[in-house]
Design a protein around this motif. Structure first.
Motif, PDB file in Angstrom:
ATOM      1  N   PHE A 231       0.861  -1.186   0.000  1.00 45.88           N
ATOM      2  CA  PHE A 231       0.000   0.000   0.000  1.00 45.88           C
ATOM      3  C   PHE A 231       0.895   1.234   0.000  1.00 45.88           C
ATOM      4  O   PHE A 231       1.683   1.434   0.924  1.00 45.88           O
ATOM      5  N   ASP A 232       0.751   2.092  -1.015  1.00 39.18           N
ATOM      6  CA  ASP A 232       1.659   3.224  -1.125  1.00 39.18           C
ATOM      7  C   ASP A 232       1.170   4.160  -2.215  1.00 39.18           C
ATOM      8  O   ASP A 232       0.457   3.750  -3.141  1.00 39.18           O
ATOM      9  N   ALA A 233       1.579   5.425  -2.120  1.00 40.78           N
ATOM     10  CA  ALA A 233       1.366   6.364  -3.219  1.00 40.78           C
ATOM     11  C   ALA A 233       2.437   6.203  -4.287  1.00 40.78           C
ATOM     12  O   ALA A 233       2.257   6.650  -5.425  1.00 40.78           O
ATOM     13  N   HIS A 234       3.561   5.549  -3.946  1.00 47.77           N
ATOM     14  CA  HIS A 234       4.733   5.466  -4.816  1.00 47.77           C
ATOM     15  C   HIS A 234       5.088   4.012  -5.097  1.00 47.77           C
ATOM     16  O   HIS A 234       4.848   3.130  -4.271  1.00 47.77           O
ATOM     17  N   LEU A 235       5.733   3.786  -6.247  1.00 46.58           N
ATOM     18  CA  LEU A 235       6.070   2.423  -6.655  1.00 46.58           C
ATOM     19  C   LEU A 235       7.144   1.796  -5.774  1.00 46.58           C
ATOM     20  O   LEU A 235       7.078   0.602  -5.451  1.00 46.58           O
ATOM     21  N   ASP A 236       8.176   2.561  -5.435  1.00 46.88           N
ATOM     22  CA  ASP A 236       9.316   2.060  -4.654  1.00 46.88           C
ATOM     23  C   ASP A 236      10.047   0.916  -5.348  1.00 46.88           C
ATOM     24  O   ASP A 236      10.697   0.082  -4.688  1.00 46.88           O
ATOM     25  N   THR A 237       9.953   0.881  -6.676  1.00 44.30           N
ATOM     26  CA  THR A 237      10.676  -0.130  -7.458  1.00 44.30           C
ATOM     27  C   THR A 237      11.657   0.523  -8.429  1.00 44.30           C
ATOM     28  O   THR A 237      12.112  -0.118  -9.376  1.00 44.30           O
ATOM     29  N   TRP A 238      11.972   1.791  -8.225  1.00 42.69           N
ATOM     30  CA  TRP A 238      12.888   2.473  -9.136  1.00 42.69           C
ATOM     31  C   TRP A 238      14.275   1.835  -9.070  1.00 42.69           C
ATOM     32  O   TRP A 238      14.736   1.429  -7.994  1.00 42.69           O
ATOM     33  N   PRO A 239      14.968   1.773 -10.220  1.00 39.01           N
ATOM     34  CA  PRO A 239      16.305   1.171 -10.231  1.00 39.01           C
ATOM     35  C   PRO A 239      17.247   1.940  -9.315  1.00 39.01           C
ATOM     36  O   PRO A 239      17.174   3.168  -9.227  1.00 39.01           O
ATOM     37  N   GLN A 246      25.719   1.531  -1.586  1.00 38.58           N
ATOM     38  CA  GLN A 246      24.845   1.939  -0.508  1.00 38.58           C
ATOM     39  C   GLN A 246      23.962   3.110  -0.903  1.00 38.58           C
ATOM     40  O   GLN A 246      22.804   3.202  -0.483  1.00 38.58           O
ATOM     41  N   GLU A 247      24.475   4.012  -1.730  1.00 38.18           N
ATOM     42  CA  GLU A 247      23.674   5.155  -2.168  1.00 38.18           C
ATOM     43  C   GLU A 247      22.466   4.717  -2.981  1.00 38.18           C
ATOM     44  O   GLU A 247      21.446   5.410  -3.016  1.00 38.18           O
ATOM     45  N   GLY A 248      22.570   3.555  -3.620  1.00 38.53           N
ATOM     46  CA  GLY A 248      21.458   3.059  -4.429  1.00 38.53           C
ATOM     47  C   GLY A 248      20.338   2.439  -3.632  1.00 38.53           C
ATOM     48  O   GLY A 248      19.277   2.131  -4.193  1.00 38.53           O
ATOM     49  N   ILE A 249      20.530   2.235  -2.328  1.00 36.73           N
ATOM     50  CA  ILE A 249      19.482   1.645  -1.481  1.00 36.73           C
ATOM     51  C   ILE A 249      18.753   2.769  -0.757  1.00 36.73           C
ATOM     52  O   ILE A 249      19.287   3.374   0.174  1.00 36.73           O
ATOM     53  N   THR A 250      17.538   3.064  -1.206  1.00 38.58           N
ATOM     54  CA  THR A 250      16.747   4.152  -0.635  1.00 38.58           C
ATOM     55  C   THR A 250      15.317   3.683  -0.419  1.00 38.58           C
ATOM     56  O   THR A 250      14.950   2.555  -0.783  1.00 38.58           O
ATOM     57  N   HIS A 251      14.501   4.598   0.109  1.00 39.25           N
ATOM     58  CA  HIS A 251      13.094   4.243   0.318  1.00 39.25           C
ATOM     59  C   HIS A 251      12.294   4.249  -0.984  1.00 39.25           C
ATOM     60  O   HIS A 251      11.092   3.981  -0.957  1.00 39.25           O
ATOM     61  N   GLY A 252      12.960   4.514  -2.104  1.00 40.15           N
ATOM     62  CA  GLY A 252      12.293   4.420  -3.392  1.00 40.15           C
ATOM     63  C   GLY A 252      12.818   3.312  -4.279  1.00 40.15           C
ATOM     64  O   GLY A 252      12.271   3.064  -5.358  1.00 40.15           O
ATOM     65  N   SER A 253      13.851   2.602  -3.840  1.00 41.03           N
ATOM     66  CA  SER A 253      14.472   1.573  -4.678  1.00 41.03           C
ATOM     67  C   SER A 253      14.536   0.197  -4.029  1.00 41.03           C
ATOM     68  O   SER A 253      14.961  -0.769  -4.670  1.00 41.03           O
ATOM     69  N   PHE A 254      14.139   0.094  -2.779  1.00 40.46           N
ATOM     70  CA  PHE A 254      14.419  -1.136  -2.015  1.00 40.46           C
ATOM     71  C   PHE A 254      13.749  -2.365  -2.616  1.00 40.46           C
ATOM     72  O   PHE A 254      14.290  -3.473  -2.526  1.00 40.46           O
ATOM     73  N   PHE A 255      12.557  -2.213  -3.246  1.00 37.61           N
ATOM     74  CA  PHE A 255      11.919  -3.380  -3.847  1.00 37.61           C
ATOM     75  C   PHE A 255      12.712  -3.883  -5.056  1.00 37.61           C
ATOM     76  O   PHE A 255      12.799  -5.087  -5.289  1.00 37.61           O
ATOM     77  N   ALA A 256      13.289  -2.968  -5.830  1.00 31.11           N
ATOM     78  CA  ALA A 256      14.122  -3.384  -6.957  1.00 31.11           C
ATOM     79  C   ALA A 256      15.349  -4.128  -6.457  1.00 31.11           C
ATOM     80  O   ALA A 256      15.770  -5.140  -7.033  1.00 31.11           O
ATOM     81  N   MET A 283       6.655   2.145 -15.316  1.00 34.33           N
ATOM     82  CA  MET A 283       5.685   1.055 -15.168  1.00 34.33           C
ATOM     83  C   MET A 283       6.232  -0.251 -15.747  1.00 34.33           C
ATOM     84  O   MET A 283       6.008  -1.328 -15.193  1.00 34.33           O
ATOM     85  N   GLU A 284       6.939  -0.152 -16.846  1.00 35.64           N
ATOM     86  CA  GLU A 284       7.518  -1.349 -17.460  1.00 35.64           C
ATOM     87  C   GLU A 284       8.567  -1.973 -16.539  1.00 35.64           C
ATOM     88  O   GLU A 284       8.631  -3.196 -16.393  1.00 35.64           O
ATOM     89  N   HIS A 285       9.375  -1.112 -15.903  1.00 37.90           N
ATOM     90  CA  HIS A 285      10.363  -1.645 -14.961  1.00 37.90           C
ATOM     91  C   HIS A 285       9.671  -2.249 -13.746  1.00 37.90           C
ATOM     92  O   HIS A 285      10.092  -3.301 -13.243  1.00 37.90           O
ATOM     93  N   ASP A 286       8.619  -1.614 -13.282  1.00 36.45           N
ATOM     94  CA  ASP A 286       7.870  -2.133 -12.141  1.00 36.45           C
ATOM     95  C   ASP A 286       7.347  -3.533 -12.435  1.00 36.45           C
ATOM     96  O   ASP A 286       7.408  -4.422 -11.581  1.00 36.45           O
TER      97      ASP A 286
END
Length: 416
Positions: A231-239, A246-256, A283-286
């Motif tokens: 449940f979220d307003a954001h995908l959180d699957t961004w590359p 470590q910089e690549g692990i954020t609250h917007g990329s963790f699912f990827a 969306m395609e990446h998601d």
């Protein structure tokens, strides 16, 4: 007077210990205090007739009010479970006060505090948990419920913080369960755990959304790849992006990141998405990460019942983890969050969908991104606490509750 002499003797005992073996560090000082406190243990209850004292004789037990007592979730019993395994549990509340991978407004490290504070009036730990919506209370199902406190997480080193969260979650996940408080208790995880054992389930209070990565790493050790209802307003699957890992692990990329590590099945689903994107490529990446999308607007076009139906169909009979970012709720009802997006669902809609998901094979849940510095009259903390109450029922009942049938309504009045 007795208190004065006990205190004097206690301090003298510490002094004597220190003279016998001078303190070299904080650990030795703590040992001295422990030595002193264990040397003088008084069973005052056997010496004092409490029933004859003014308070007890007139008013009885010292019960906590909704707004008094230690701050635990819904007045649950409290233990620092990472260092105290004396109280087994079936479902535990654990706080992850972490917010150093946010991209906009920080402050979710105070989320566990705000959620517990918002839960005080619920008093589930004191037996006040029944609702018409559920037709039951979480305490009706015989599971041992415990607040395990907060994990002391580094605010300076993200790699260390993520490892601390994984270590803490894995520790509690490997503990033996209580096995219920009554005969109505039912096992929920033995059938699909890799070791064939029942494992405790945790409801985690965040913290920013990155906390789900170490949680999924821990769950993978016990259950293998799992599905996620997000449940979220954001995908959180961004590359992942950045010049360091470590910089690549954020609250917007963790699912990827989690998908890249093989922690997820290909049957996860988002609910409430309404964020701005770069374009259709997001969306395609998601989709490649393994998610389907239910947007915030879909509730208008298809309705709550269809949303519940599609989520249940997507997940099926597989072990599932539920992660709820409070920003799925419209900021008009939950303003205290790091990345607010207008046009969200109402708290009533979210709660209704959660009831409809009951009976799925939940192995854990979290609520994240509550940042109380941006709140108004504590409404976000109160909403989050009430959603956690729904999590507990959702994880315990065997299926969605029927309409309560109270008042002037009957089955013929139900909406199609």
């Amino acid at each position: 007077m007795l208190h004065f002499w006990v205190t004097l003797i206690f301090l003298r005992c510490v002094q004597t210990y220190g003279q016998r073996q001078p303190f070299r560090d904080t650990e030795q000082r703590q040992e001295a205090l422990t030595y002193a406190s264990e040397a003088f243990v008084f069973d005052t209850n056997s010496q004092i007739d409490l029933s004859g004292e003014p308070w007890t004789s007139k008013y009885g037990p010292q019960n906590d009010l909704g707004y008094s007592g230690p701050l635990t979730f819904s007045h649950f019993d409290y233990r620092k479970c990472l260092e105290d395994a004396s109280t087994p549990f079936d479902i535990g509340i654990i706080g992850f006060p972490f917010d150093t991978t946010t991209s906009y407004r920080p402050g979710a490290r105070f989320g566990p505090y705000a959620i517990r504070s918002g839960s005080r009036r619920q008093s589930l730990g004191a037996g006040r948990g029944y609702t018409l919506a559920w037709g039951s209370s979480p305490s009706d199902f015989g599971s041992g419920l415990l607040d395990c406190g907060d994990v002391p997480i580094s605010a300076y080193d993200n790699a260390k913080a993520i490892d601390q969260m994984e270590a803490a979650y894995s520790t509690l996940l490997s503990r033996p369960v209580l096995g219920g408080t009554s005969e109505v208790y039912k096992e929920k995880t033995r059938a699909f755990s890799l070791d064939g054992k029942e494992h405790p389930r945790l409801v985690t209070l965040g913290g920013d959304h990155t906390i789900v990565l170490p949680i999924l790493r821990s769950l993978h050790k016990v259950y293998g790849p799992v599905s996620v209802i997000h449940f979220d307003a954001h995908l959180d699957t961004w590359p992942p992006r950045g010049t360091t890992t470590q910089e690549g692990i954020t609250h917007g990329s963790f699912f990827a990141v989690a998908a890249g590590e093989g922690l997820l099945t290909n049957t996860s689903i988002h609910a409430g998405i309404r964020c701005k994107m770069l374009g259709i490529e997001d969306m395609e990446h998601d989709d490649s990460v393994g998610f389907q999308v239910i947007s915030s607007e879909d509730i208008d076009d298809y309705g709550i019942k269809k949303i519940i139906e599609k989520i249940r169909k997507r997940i099926g009979n597989k072990p599932v983890y539920l992660s709820l970012d409070i920003d799925v709720v419209d900021p008009g009802q939950a303003p205290a969050t790091g990345t607010p997006e207008v046009g969200g669902w109402t708290t009533r809609e979210v709660k209704r969908i959660l009831r409809g998901l009951s009976g799925l094979k939940f192995i854990g849940a979290d609520i994240v991104e509550v940042a109380p510095a941006y709140d108004n009259a504590d409404i976000t903390g109160i909403a989050a606490a009430d959603i956690v109450h729904d999590f507990l029922s959702m994880m315990l009942v065997d299926g969605p509750p029927e309409p309560h049938g109270a008042g002037p309504f009957d089955e013929t009045d139900l909406l199609p």
